[in-house]
Design a protein around this motif. Sequence first.
Motif, PDB file in Angstrom:
ATOM      1  N   ALA A  11       0.812  -1.216   0.000  1.00  0.00           N
ATOM      2  CA  ALA A  11       0.000   0.000   0.000  1.00  0.00           C
ATOM      3  C   ALA A  11       0.849   1.271   0.000  1.00  0.00           C
ATOM      4  O   ALA A  11       0.499   2.244  -0.654  1.00  0.00           O
ATOM      5  CB  ALA A  11      -0.957   0.012   1.192  1.00  0.00           C
ATOM      6  N   GLU A  12       1.970   1.252   0.706  1.00  0.00           N
ATOM      7  CA  GLU A  12       2.804   2.460   0.768  1.00  0.00           C
ATOM      8  C   GLU A  12       3.362   2.839  -0.599  1.00  0.00           C
ATOM      9  O   GLU A  12       3.739   3.975  -0.826  1.00  0.00           O
ATOM     10  CB  GLU A  12       3.947   2.285   1.757  1.00  0.00           C
ATOM     11  N   HIS A  13       3.411   1.895  -1.532  1.00  0.00           N
ATOM     12  CA  HIS A  13       3.954   2.164  -2.860  1.00  0.00           C
ATOM     13  C   HIS A  13       2.873   2.566  -3.861  1.00  0.00           C
ATOM     14  O   HIS A  13       3.174   2.864  -5.008  1.00  0.00           O
ATOM     15  CB  HIS A  13       4.703   0.938  -3.373  1.00  0.00           C
ATOM     16  N   ASP A  14       1.633   2.560  -3.415  1.00  0.00           N
ATOM     17  CA  ASP A  14       0.512   2.893  -4.295  1.00  0.00           C
ATOM     18  C   ASP A  14       0.039   4.330  -4.165  1.00  0.00           C
ATOM     19  O   ASP A  14      -0.959   4.694  -4.763  1.00  0.00           O
ATOM     20  CB  ASP A  14      -0.660   1.944  -4.037  1.00  0.00           C
ATOM     21  N   ARG A  15       0.767   5.135  -3.392  1.00  0.00           N
ATOM     22  CA  ARG A  15       0.379   6.521  -3.224  1.00  0.00           C
ATOM     23  C   ARG A  15       1.621   7.409  -3.348  1.00  0.00           C
ATOM     24  O   ARG A  15       2.657   7.094  -2.783  1.00  0.00           O
ATOM     25  CB  ARG A  15      -0.238   6.737  -1.841  1.00  0.00           C
ATOM     26  N   VAL A  16       1.447   8.476  -4.054  1.00  0.00           N
ATOM     27  CA  VAL A  16       2.525   9.460  -4.170  1.00  0.00           C
ATOM     28  C   VAL A  16       1.883  10.813  -4.459  1.00  0.00           C
ATOM     29  O   VAL A  16       0.864  10.883  -5.155  1.00  0.00           O
ATOM     30  CB  VAL A  16       3.540   9.062  -5.266  1.00  0.00           C
ATOM     31  N   ALA A  17       2.454  11.842  -3.896  1.00  0.00           N
ATOM     32  CA  ALA A  17       1.913  13.186  -4.112  1.00  0.00           C
ATOM     33  C   ALA A  17       2.207  13.632  -5.537  1.00  0.00           C
ATOM     34  O   ALA A  17       3.290  13.361  -6.069  1.00  0.00           O
ATOM     35  CB  ALA A  17       2.528  14.156  -3.121  1.00  0.00           C
ATOM     36  N   PRO A  18       1.266  14.309  -6.163  1.00  0.00           N
ATOM     37  CA  PRO A  18       1.523  14.837  -7.510  1.00  0.00           C
ATOM     38  C   PRO A  18       2.545  15.969  -7.447  1.00  0.00           C
ATOM     39  O   PRO A  18       2.797  16.524  -6.377  1.00  0.00           O
ATOM     40  CB  PRO A  18       0.156  15.349  -7.956  1.00  0.00           C
ATOM     41  N   PRO A  19       3.133  16.305  -8.580  1.00  0.00           N
ATOM     42  CA  PRO A  19       4.045  17.455  -8.594  1.00  0.00           C
ATOM     43  C   PRO A  19       3.292  18.715  -8.180  1.00  0.00           C
ATOM     44  O   PRO A  19       2.069  18.799  -8.359  1.00  0.00           O
ATOM     45  CB  PRO A  19       4.484  17.557 -10.055  1.00  0.00           C
ATOM     46  N   GLU A  25       3.912  22.264 -16.965  1.00  0.00           N
ATOM     47  CA  GLU A  25       2.788  21.435 -17.426  1.00  0.00           C
ATOM     48  C   GLU A  25       3.235  20.069 -17.945  1.00  0.00           C
ATOM     49  O   GLU A  25       2.594  19.070 -17.625  1.00  0.00           O
ATOM     50  CB  GLU A  25       1.952  22.173 -18.474  1.00  0.00           C
ATOM     51  N   PRO A  26       4.328  19.961 -18.721  1.00  0.00           N
ATOM     52  CA  PRO A  26       4.715  18.627 -19.174  1.00  0.00           C
ATOM     53  C   PRO A  26       5.029  17.664 -18.012  1.00  0.00           C
ATOM     54  O   PRO A  26       4.752  16.476 -18.102  1.00  0.00           O
ATOM     55  CB  PRO A  26       5.959  18.874 -20.034  1.00  0.00           C
ATOM     56  N   VAL A  27       5.584  18.176 -16.919  1.00  0.00           N
ATOM     57  CA  VAL A  27       5.868  17.337 -15.754  1.00  0.00           C
ATOM     58  C   VAL A  27       4.561  16.889 -15.111  1.00  0.00           C
ATOM     59  O   VAL A  27       4.392  15.713 -14.761  1.00  0.00           O
ATOM     60  CB  VAL A  27       6.771  18.078 -14.740  1.00  0.00           C
ATOM     61  N   ARG A  28       3.601  17.805 -14.983  1.00  0.00           N
ATOM     62  CA  ARG A  28       2.309  17.450 -14.395  1.00  0.00           C
ATOM     63  C   ARG A  28       1.573  16.452 -15.287  1.00  0.00           C
ATOM     64  O   ARG A  28       0.976  15.484 -14.807  1.00  0.00           O
ATOM     65  CB  ARG A  28       1.466  18.697 -14.138  1.00  0.00           C
ATOM     66  N   GLU A  29       1.627  16.659 -16.610  1.00  0.00           N
ATOM     67  CA  GLU A  29       0.999  15.717 -17.546  1.00  0.00           C
ATOM     68  C   GLU A  29       1.717  14.369 -17.500  1.00  0.00           C
ATOM     69  O   GLU A  29       1.080  13.315 -17.538  1.00  0.00           O
ATOM     70  CB  GLU A  29       1.018  16.275 -18.971  1.00  0.00           C
ATOM     71  N   GLY A  30       3.033  14.380 -17.394  1.00  0.00           N
ATOM     72  CA  GLY A  30       3.804  13.138 -17.281  1.00  0.00           C
ATOM     73  C   GLY A  30       3.427  12.363 -16.040  1.00  0.00           C
ATOM     74  O   GLY A  30       3.340  11.134 -16.069  1.00  0.00           O
ATOM     75  N   PHE A  31       3.178  13.063 -14.929  1.00  0.00           N
ATOM     76  CA  PHE A  31       2.722  12.408 -13.706  1.00  0.00           C
ATOM     77  C   PHE A  31       1.401  11.692 -13.960  1.00  0.00           C
ATOM     78  O   PHE A  31       1.242  10.528 -13.587  1.00  0.00           O
ATOM     79  CB  PHE A  31       2.573  13.432 -12.573  1.00  0.00           C
ATOM     80  N   LEU A 109       9.736  11.707 -15.381  1.00  0.00           N
ATOM     81  CA  LEU A 109      10.728  10.777 -14.849  1.00  0.00           C
ATOM     82  C   LEU A 109      11.994  11.511 -14.426  1.00  0.00           C
ATOM     83  O   LEU A 109      12.549  11.234 -13.359  1.00  0.00           O
ATOM     84  CB  LEU A 109      11.058   9.695 -15.883  1.00  0.00           C
ATOM     85  N   ARG A 110      12.432  12.437 -15.259  1.00  0.00           N
ATOM     86  CA  ARG A 110      13.643  13.200 -14.921  1.00  0.00           C
ATOM     87  C   ARG A 110      13.398  14.066 -13.685  1.00  0.00           C
ATOM     88  O   ARG A 110      14.251  14.142 -12.808  1.00  0.00           O
ATOM     89  CB  ARG A 110      14.067  14.068 -16.105  1.00  0.00           C
ATOM     90  N   ALA A 111      12.248  14.716 -13.609  1.00  0.00           N
ATOM     91  CA  ALA A 111      11.944  15.579 -12.462  1.00  0.00           C
ATOM     92  C   ALA A 111      11.828  14.757 -11.179  1.00  0.00           C
ATOM     93  O   ALA A 111      12.278  15.193 -10.119  1.00  0.00           O
ATOM     94  CB  ALA A 111      10.657  16.362 -12.711  1.00  0.00           C
ATOM     95  N   ARG A 112      11.247  13.576 -11.266  1.00  0.00           N
ATOM     96  CA  ARG A 112      10.986  12.758 -10.071  1.00  0.00           C
ATOM     97  C   ARG A 112      12.200  11.939  -9.645  1.00  0.00           C
ATOM     98  O   ARG A 112      12.491  11.828  -8.463  1.00  0.00           O
ATOM     99  CB  ARG A 112       9.803  11.821 -10.363  1.00  0.00           C
ATOM    100  N   PHE A 113      12.907  11.349 -10.599  1.00  0.00           N
ATOM    101  CA  PHE A 113      13.957  10.391 -10.268  1.00  0.00           C
ATOM    102  C   PHE A 113      15.370  10.861 -10.586  1.00  0.00           C
ATOM    103  O   PHE A 113      16.329  10.171 -10.266  1.00  0.00           O
ATOM    104  CB  PHE A 113      13.681   9.052 -10.966  1.00  0.00           C
ATOM    105  N   ASP A 114      15.515  12.007 -11.220  1.00  0.00           N
ATOM    106  CA  ASP A 114      16.817  12.588 -11.513  1.00  0.00           C
ATOM    107  C   ASP A 114      16.708  14.106 -11.432  1.00  0.00           C
ATOM    108  O   ASP A 114      16.923  14.815 -12.410  1.00  0.00           O
ATOM    109  CB  ASP A 114      17.311  12.147 -12.892  1.00  0.00           C
ATOM    110  N   PRO A 115      16.328  14.618 -10.256  1.00  0.00           N
ATOM    111  CA  PRO A 115      16.023  16.049 -10.138  1.00  0.00           C
ATOM    112  C   PRO A 115      17.208  16.960 -10.448  1.00  0.00           C
ATOM    113  O   PRO A 115      17.013  18.108 -10.828  1.00  0.00           O
ATOM    114  CB  PRO A 115      15.552  16.208  -8.689  1.00  0.00           C
TER     115      PRO A 115
END
Length: 121
Positions: A11-19, A25-31, A109-115
């Motif tokens: 369950a802990e892996h099924d929730r994440v806060a949006p950007p 906008e492309p980062v939010r759309e990518g999310f 992906l870049r914003a979230r995992f390679d900031p």
Amino acid sequence: PDAVSSASMYAEHDRVAPPPASAPEPVREGFRLFQDNCAFCHGADGSGRNWIGDFMEPKAQDLAAEGIVQGRSEAELTAVLRNGVPGTSMPAWRHVLEAEQIDALVRYLRARFDPDNSSAD
């Protein structure tokens, strides 16, 4: 029973806060695209520790692991999303997602995992 102890171990892996709303906008759309298309295997948090990702062989990649997103160029990430990864369950998305959607996923992906984007093109 306690709600936390009775919850799925995934369950802990099924929730994440949006950007944040201030993210491009492309980062939010990518999310949104990630949650709709990628989270099924990689988990909402990208760890690959959801119930589907854990049962796959080979297991779904932890996108935060070194060398998965970090250290890869945007062109490499785009190629993985477009063409999939042979020998794994990672499908090619080029027939499902438009080029702009794949670009938005790469931006997320870049914003979230390679900031630091140390390998930015």
